[in-house]
Design an enzyme around this catalytic site. Structure first.
Site, PDB file in Angstrom:
ATOM      1  N   HIS A  13      58.714  38.271   1.038  1.00 30.59           N
ATOM      2  CA  HIS A  13      58.276  36.984   1.592  1.00 30.59           C
ATOM      3  C   HIS A  13      56.961  36.584   0.932  1.00 30.59           C
ATOM      4  CE1 HIS A  13      55.411  39.186   4.064  1.00 30.59           C
ATOM      5  NE2 HIS A  13      56.393  39.901   4.595  1.00 30.59           N
ATOM      6  N   HIS A  16      54.004  39.054   0.587  1.00 33.38           N
ATOM      7  CA  HIS A  16      54.043  40.019  -0.526  1.00 33.38           C
ATOM      8  C   HIS A  16      53.600  39.340  -1.817  1.00 33.38           C
ATOM      9  CE1 HIS A  16      57.301  41.756   2.127  1.00 33.38           C
ATOM     10  NE2 HIS A  16      56.504  42.801   1.975  1.00 33.38           N
ATOM     11  N   CYS A 120      57.141  55.762  13.025  1.00 30.99           N
ATOM     12  CA  CYS A 120      57.533  54.348  12.894  1.00 30.99           C
ATOM     13  C   CYS A 120      58.208  54.172  11.536  1.00 30.99           C
ATOM     14  CB  CYS A 120      56.320  53.430  13.011  1.00 30.99           C
ATOM     15  SG  CYS A 120      56.755  51.735  12.584  1.00 30.99           S
ATOM     16  N   CYS A 123      56.665  51.396   9.270  1.00 31.52           N
ATOM     17  CA  CYS A 123      55.435  51.772   8.546  1.00 31.52           C
ATOM     18  C   CYS A 123      55.629  53.032   7.723  1.00 31.52           C
ATOM     19  CB  CYS A 123      54.287  52.040   9.512  1.00 31.52           C
ATOM     20  SG  CYS A 123      53.800  50.663  10.514  1.00 31.52           S
ATOM     21  N   CYS A 137      54.799  50.795  17.540  1.00 39.36           N
ATOM     22  CA  CYS A 137      53.544  50.665  16.785  1.00 39.36           C
ATOM     23  C   CYS A 137      53.122  49.204  16.852  1.00 39.36           C
ATOM     24  CB  CYS A 137      53.716  51.143  15.352  1.00 39.36           C
ATOM     25  SG  CYS A 137      53.974  49.846  14.141  1.00 39.36           S
ATOM     26  N   HIS A 140      54.898  46.744  14.347  1.00 36.41           N
ATOM     27  CA  HIS A 140      56.336  46.499  14.537  1.00 36.41           C
ATOM     28  C   HIS A 140      56.712  46.530  16.020  1.00 36.41           C
ATOM     29  CE1 HIS A 140      56.003  48.030  10.339  1.00 36.41           C
ATOM     30  NE2 HIS A 140      56.841  47.051  10.124  1.00 36.41           N
ATOM     31  N   LYS A 292      51.766  38.021  12.137  1.00 44.94           N
ATOM     32  CA  LYS A 292      52.002  38.530  10.786  1.00 44.94           C
ATOM     33  C   LYS A 292      53.415  38.142  10.359  1.00 44.94           C
ATOM     34  CE  LYS A 292      52.246  42.724   8.009  1.00 44.94           C
ATOM     35  NZ  LYS A 292      53.573  43.168   7.709  1.00 44.94           N
ATOM     36  N   LYS A 295      59.753  40.501   8.310  1.00 37.63           N
ATOM     37  CA  LYS A 295      61.192  40.332   8.470  1.00 37.63           C
ATOM     38  C   LYS A 295      61.612  40.666   9.896  1.00 37.63           C
ATOM     39  CE  LYS A 295      65.562  41.590   6.640  1.00 37.63           C
ATOM     40  NZ  LYS A 295      66.248  42.875   6.585  1.00 37.63           N
TER      41      LYS A 295
HETATM   42  N1  MSP Z   1      55.824  50.617   0.144  1.00 38.93           N
HETATM   43  C1  MSP Z   1      54.577  50.489   0.787  1.00 38.93           C
HETATM   44  C2  MSP Z   1      53.438  50.509  -0.214  1.00 38.93           C
HETATM   45  C3  MSP Z   1      53.371  51.739  -1.058  1.00 38.93           C
HETATM   46  S1  MSP Z   1      52.027  51.680  -2.162  1.00 38.93           S
HETATM   47  C4  MSP Z   1      52.000  53.177  -2.878  1.00 38.93           C
HETATM   48  C5  MSP Z   1      54.531  49.186   1.564  1.00 38.93           C
HETATM   49  N2  MSP Z   1      55.423  48.257   1.239  1.00 38.93           N
HETATM   50  S2  MSP Z   1      55.552  46.836   1.951  1.00 38.93           S
HETATM   51  O1  MSP Z   1      56.644  46.198   1.307  1.00 38.93           O
HETATM   52  O2  MSP Z   1      55.638  46.983   3.357  1.00 38.93           O
HETATM   53  O3  MSP Z   1      54.223  46.075   1.649  1.00 38.93           O
HETATM   54  C6  MSP Z   1      53.765  45.874   0.337  1.00 38.93           C
HETATM   55  C7  MSP Z   1      52.407  45.191   0.363  1.00 38.93           C
HETATM   56  O4  MSP Z   1      52.565  43.876   0.904  1.00 38.93           O
HETATM   57  C8  MSP Z   1      51.396  45.914   1.234  1.00 38.93           C
HETATM   58  O5  MSP Z   1      50.130  45.937   0.624  1.00 38.93           O
HETATM   59  C9  MSP Z   1      51.372  45.073   2.491  1.00 38.93           C
HETATM   60  O6  MSP Z   1      50.148  45.131   3.177  1.00 38.93           O
HETATM   61  C10 MSP Z   1      51.604  43.697   1.907  1.00 38.93           C
HETATM   62  N3  MSP Z   1      52.112  42.763   2.901  1.00 38.93           N
HETATM   63  C11 MSP Z   1      53.229  42.870   3.679  1.00 38.93           C
HETATM   64  N4  MSP Z   1      53.269  41.810   4.531  1.00 38.93           N
HETATM   65  C12 MSP Z   1      52.207  41.014   4.309  1.00 38.93           C
HETATM   66  C13 MSP Z   1      51.708  39.828   4.881  1.00 38.93           C
HETATM   67  N5  MSP Z   1      52.335  39.184   5.847  1.00 38.93           N
HETATM   68  N6  MSP Z   1      50.551  39.338   4.377  1.00 38.93           N
HETATM   69  C14 MSP Z   1      49.871  39.935   3.345  1.00 38.93           C
HETATM   70  N7  MSP Z   1      50.303  41.055   2.807  1.00 38.93           N
HETATM   71  C15 MSP Z   1      51.496  41.599   3.248  1.00 38.93           C
HETATM   72  O7  MSP Z   1      53.678  49.039   2.406  1.00 38.93           O
END
Ligand code: MSP
Length: 488
Positions: A13, A16, A120, A123, A137, A140, A292, A295
């Protein structure tokens, strides 16, 4: 420079995409300063989350993660991410050997233990009792926790308490913003425990095998964090590793700061490797109601949608200028449109078209001149503020100053009224406009790369100039083209 590597359990989204825009801004900024940069991103393919999601969809886990990894690559392409490397943790040739080497290097700190804990899946994290709110958590809500009860390898994280406190307190591993640093220090002081670093293969077959134990696979974070070193050659290319490690900057979201600020440096210390220099922890992109984007809540905004509707530079500009890099921000299309119309169309776009119109009417070539002192002063201030905003991890301040400089050049046109001048007086003004636009092209490259390149092109310059490059050449033939932005 690295970003977190997203899980390949769903399409990305806009939150990311935001992280990679921040990272891309930094990578381009450093290159503009004349630095050699290796910018790395990738995908986190293992873990229970991906495994379960694939099961729900009824396809093989490998097929499932490959499909979403493709989406990750496409999203990063759509934001013009200038990464040099894309690491996938499922890559058994490039990633696994380094991970297994690291496992062996930290094995003195690994021990086996039978335990029971609440986990979780969202996470991929074990929770402390005080972190559980209404059985879930905080990130989530509504997602049932798993009870994990098995025998695993534990990493002696608690042995690193004092070393980590010193490392972080002294800013040898600098964590920004301060609030994130303090939160980590408080966790280190009060809540540090050893952590399970593996899973029983019979329950979770999807993961990197633990060296010397056929019954265990690695815990997803023990396999994902090392992407930062396997990508630069750990376990495969020692010269490359020597050249690039330690990383200058890891950029991540606030939900995963503990893994990066505690687990990761402890693993590196245990293996006798250098720790990264800085950790930038950005906030969340929330929906209009301040929740936040995720999904599981079902409030996600699709990055392709936004980029197709508003254009890439507008989306990048909005994120970088409107949302403080170290805080949360609610995604607002109204604000995005407003900034597009005022700051991109009016301030920047109009400056380019009115300046090039004037130069075109005077023969279409850049005349000779000397850069105006007050414009130079404003430019120097903008550059200084931009540099400081990178050091302080508040990019929006630096970007605001860049736009202050652009506004100043507009005021210069209004004040000097070049259409009323002729001869040397007019030439002087036109030179100042061309030189200002050249500097604007350089300053805006990390923010809005397409527009920056277009400015350079219309000025008749082959490439976007580096920050420290010489002034515009007299006689450069301009190539006036289309408007940079059109009003929404
Ligand atoms: N797979 C782990 C990261 C491993 S790094 C060795 C993970 N993946 S994630 O897909 O959940 O998130 C990837 C990145 O996107 C993370 O830094 C996370 O904080 C960021 N974000 C996920 N949702 C977000 C928002 N809504 N806003 C900003 N950043 C977001 O965590």
């Amino acid at each position: 420079m690295t970003t977190a590597i997203p899980y390949t359990n769903a399409n990305l989204h806009i939150g990311h995409a935001y992280e990679n825009i921040l990272a891309d801004f930094l990578a381009r900024y450093y290159r503009q300063q004349g630095n050699k940069v290796i910018f790395q991103t990738g995908t986190d393919d293992h873990g229970l989350k991906n495994y379960k999601s694939a099961k729900e969809e009824g396809i093989s886990t490998k097929k499932f993660v490959d499909k979403h990894a493709k989406n990750v690559e496409e999203v990063f392409k759509s934001i013009s991410s200038s990464h040099d490397q894309f690491v996938r943790t499922v890559d058994s040739k490039k990633h696994w050997p380094g991970v297994q080497k690291l496992w062996k290097a930290i094995s003195k700190d690994l021990y086996k233990k039978k335990y029971t804990a609440k986990y979780c899946v969202g996470c991929e994290n074990f929770l402390l009792a005080k972190e559980i709110v209404k059985g879930c958590c905080e990130i989530h809500p509504g997602k049932q926790l798993e009870i994990i009860s098995e025998e695993n390898y534990f990493f002696k994280l608690s042995d690193y308490k004092e070393k980590l406190i010193t490392l972080i307190k002294s800013d040898k591993y600098k964590i920004q913003p301060k609030a994130a640093k303090n939160e980590i220090l408080s966790f280190l002081k009060n809540d540090l425990r050893d952590v399970s670093f593996s899973r029983e293969k019979s329950r979770l077959p999807w993961g990197i095998p633990v060296p010397g134990d056929k019954k265990q696979v690695m815990y997803v974070w023990a396999d994902a964090l090392p992407n930062y070193i396997t990508g630069v050659g750990y376990g495969s290319n020692s010269n490359k590793f020597k050249k690039w490690w330690p990383a200058q900057t890891h950029i991540i979201g606030k939900d995963i700061s503990r893994f990066h600020a505690i687990y990761w440096p402890a693993m590196l210390l245990s293996a006798g490797l250098a720790t990264p220099k800085e950790l930038l922890v950005h906030g969340f992109i929330n929906d209009k109601k301040g929740r936040k984007m995720s999904k599981s809540i079902g409030n996600v905004i699709d990055p392709f949608d936004q980029i197709n509707t508003y254009g890439l530079d507008t989306v990048r500009y909005y994120f970088l200028r409107s949302i403080p890099s170290n805080q949360d921000g609610n995604y607002s299309e109204e604000d995005l449109i407003d900034r597009h119309n005022t700051e991109l169309v009016n301030t920047l776009g109009n400056l380019l078209s009115r300046s090039l119109n004037l130069i075109e009417k005077s023969g279409g070539k850049v005349p000779s001149g000397k850069f105006d002192i007050s414009l130079k002063k404003e430019y120097t201030q903008a550059l200084k503020n931009l540099n400081e905003s990178v050091t302080n991890f508040d990019f929006h301040h630096g970007i605001a100053s860049v736009w202050k400089f652009i506004a100043k050049v507009n005021q210069y046109v209004d004040k000097t009224k070049p259409w009323t001048l002729d001869g040397k007086k007019k030439e002087k003004v036109l030179y100042n406009l061309a030189e200002s636009l050249r500097l604007i092209s350089a300053l805006t490259y990390p923010i809005i790369p397409n527009a920056s390149e277009e400015i350079a092109k219309q000025l008749g310059i082959k490439k976007v100039p580096l920050i420290k490059s010489a002034s515009i050449k007299v006689g450069t033939k301009i190539k006036k083209g289309k408007h940079l932005f059109s009003k929404i």
